[in-house]
Design a protein around this motif. Structure first.
Motif: not given
Length: 252
Positions: A197-198, A211-216, A230-231
């Motif tokens: 989820l970043g 709406i969330h972050g990412t590790n990819q 994903r952002m």
């Protein structure tokens, strides 16, 4: 007899002065045969490199190691297997190179002529862009990752909650689906850089979508998620600071 001796002595006395003065006389020039002088004269007009060509450097000869020395070296390596080998020390370290995101999905200011009010979030799941409508016919555009085939959706919701470095609790359906593929998901993962989820999450209505972050980050711009938007972490942090709870979100 006496007469002959006296005549010889007189001749010697007369010739002696002449021989003494010969050393001051001009001597005739030395004449050299053309057969001897021609090769030297020709050399004066040649390129020195032609007369005396430079020697080519000899290639160094490799030293041959006697078989007995090679055998002793092998025996020492076998007797000390823990000793690191020189070739291993010099071997370059292999690095994993991650694919790069297309620069088109970096944040940009763009013109907006739609009818939504400033502060509204619009998500285009076809082009994979998120727009934050601004004043003066402008919008802030971000690249996003959207639902993969079979997980697409559309609708209108509001941001009901916001979390920094959120925990991840995969739904039961996702756990079962991934287990069938041979991948075991945890029931809960603490927030952090390795969390899917970043850095930030904005929860949409009463759904499981966010709406969330990412590790990819290299996946931004594709249909890659199970329905969430994903952002990149730096982009979702910017969006998180700009929109409050209650923001209208339109997914198309």
């Amino acid at each position: 007899m006496k007469t002959l001796l006296m005549l010889a002595a007189s001749a010697t006395l007369l010739a002696a002065p002449a021989l003494a003065y010969d050393r001051y006389a001009e001597r005739p020039p030395v004449m050299v045969s053309p057969d001897l002088s021609a090769p030297w004269v020709l050399q004066l007009g040649r390129d020195p490199a032609e007369v005396a060509p430079r020697r080519q450097a000899r290639e160094p000869k490799l030293r041959q190691v006697p078989p007995k020395v090679q055998q002793r070296a092998v025996q020492r390596r076998q007797a000390n297997p823990a000793q690191p080998q020189l070739a291993a020390l010099r071997a370059p370290e292999k690095r994993t190179v991650q694919p790069q995101m297309n620069p088109i999905y970096l944040p940009q200011q763009v013109a907006y002529d739609g009818g939504e009010k400033p502060g509204t979030i619009i998500i285009d799941t076809i082009e994979n862009f998120l727009y934050l409508v601004e004043e003066g016919g402008q919008a802030r555009r971000y690249g996003v990752g959207t639902g993969k085939p079979g997980f697409e959706w559309s609708g209108t919701h509001k941001v009901t909650a916001k979390r920094e470095w959120p925990d991840w609790r995969p739904p039961a359906e996702m756990i079962a689906r991934e287990r069938a593929k041979g991948r075991v998901l945890p029931a809960k993962m603490e927030g952090g850089p390795d969390n899917p989820l970043g850095a930030r999450a904005l929860y949409l209505g009463s759904t499981l979508y966010r709406i969330h972050g990412t590790n990819q980050p290299w996946t931004i711009g594709g249909a890659v998620s199970s329905g969430c938007i994903r952002m990149r972490n730096e982009d979702v942090i910017e969006l998180y600071e700009r929109v409050p709870v209650g923001t209208k979100v339109i997914v198309r």
